[in-house]
Enzyme design. Structure first.
Site, PDB file in Angstrom:
ATOM      1  CG  ASP A   7      -1.546   1.272   1.575  1.00  0.00           C
ATOM      2  OD1 ASP A   7      -2.363   1.702   0.745  1.00  0.00           O
ATOM      3  OD2 ASP A   7      -1.232   1.894   2.613  1.00  0.00           O
ATOM      4  CG  ASP A   9      -1.662   7.954   0.558  1.00  0.00           C
ATOM      5  OD1 ASP A   9      -2.582   8.096  -0.262  1.00  0.00           O
ATOM      6  OD2 ASP A   9      -0.567   8.536   0.437  1.00  0.00           O
ATOM      7  CE  LYS A 147      -5.409  -0.167  -1.582  1.00  0.00           C
ATOM      8  NZ  LYS A 147      -4.326   0.308  -0.667  1.00  0.00           N
ATOM      9  CG  ASP A 170      -2.374   2.562   6.051  1.00  0.00           C
ATOM     10  OD1 ASP A 170      -2.678   3.674   6.524  1.00  0.00           O
ATOM     11  OD2 ASP A 170      -2.717   2.193   4.905  1.00  0.00           O
ATOM     12  CG  ASP A 174      -4.267  -1.428   2.734  1.00  0.00           C
ATOM     13  OD1 ASP A 174      -3.857  -0.574   3.545  1.00  0.00           O
ATOM     14  OD2 ASP A 174      -4.255  -1.249   1.497  1.00  0.00           O
TER      15      ASP A 174
END
Ligand SMILES: O=C(O)COP(=O)(O)O
Ligand SMILES: [Mg+2]
Length: 224
Positions: A7, A9, A147, A170, A174
């Site tokens: 990932d 950000d 994702k 995070d 995710d």
């Protein structure tokens, strides 16, 4: 494990979205393919991949867009997202602001300046979409795309299986990616929901967590 998906950000960036060079060094130390997976738009994902040096295979728009030599946009549910946005805009009283609308084709991304819980309540009449707060933006997206679906498609295009990947993230967006991967890692600053489904939770936060996970994975000979 034959590849890694990571990932952006909050994972390879610090909380202010600035790139965490500890993650860059760790990712560049790998000799297996590294895939960037983000809620950001395709052009951002491409730029991040180029600057980090991960070779250009990306998952963007939370899985709505994937690129491995060729680009695939899953626009099948965009109208559903637009209908939900218009309903929210008309009934919430929120001052909603779209982010990157000119470059986003498979979902809608909004500035985090409104009551997300209230928005989720208002959209319960729109069962096909979900609101995902990543800590950086709020996405109105189809439940059919995430994702995890993006990783499955990218793995197919690479001649791999999603289970061949280590996945590092995070936030809420995710969860599915870690679930379909072979080994899911939540960095130390991750949301508790992600930590709850991860195979490993690092002590380190952001790039330090990425470096810690890659060191562990190499020691266990899970990745070269
Ligand atoms: O687009 C967002 O909201 C967050 O982006 P990320 O998926 O790279 O963390
Ligand atoms: Mg993130």
């Amino acid at each position: 494990m034959k590849a890694l998906v990571v990932d952006v950000d909050g994972t390879i960036t610090l909380g202010d979205r600035s790139l965490d060079c500890r993650a860059v060094r760790a990712l560049r130390s790998l000799s297996v393919p590294v895939v960037i997976a983000t809620g950001n738009v395709l052009c951002s994902a491409r730029t991040i991949s180029k600057l980090v040096g991960t070779g250009g295979i990306v998952i963007a728009e939370n899985g709505g867009v994937v690129e491995c030599n060729k680009v695939e946009h899953n626009t099948a549910y965009m109208k559903e997202c637009e209908d939900a946005f218009n309903f929210l805009n008309e009934h919430s009283g929120f001052d909603l602001e779209k982010l990157d609308p000119e470059n986003r084709r498979t979902e809608i991304c909004l500035r985090r300046n409104f009551d997300v819980e209230k928005a989720m309540q208002l959209l319960r009449e729109h069962p096909g979409v979900e609101i995902v707060d990543t800590g950086f933006a709020v996405h109105i997206k189809s439940k059919m795309i995430n994702k995890g679906t993006g990783l499955k498609r990218i793995a197919e295009l690479m001649g791999l299986d999603a289970q061949d990947f280590v996945a590092i993230g995070d936030s809420h967006n995710d969860v599915e990616m870690l679930e379909v991967s072979g080994f899911g890692v939540a960095v130390g600053n991750a949301h508790h929901e992600l930590k709850g489904i991860a195979d490993m939770v690092t002590k380190g936060e952001h790039g330090a967590g990425v470096a810690e996970a890659i060191k562990y994975i190499k020691e266990k000979m899970m990745l070269r």
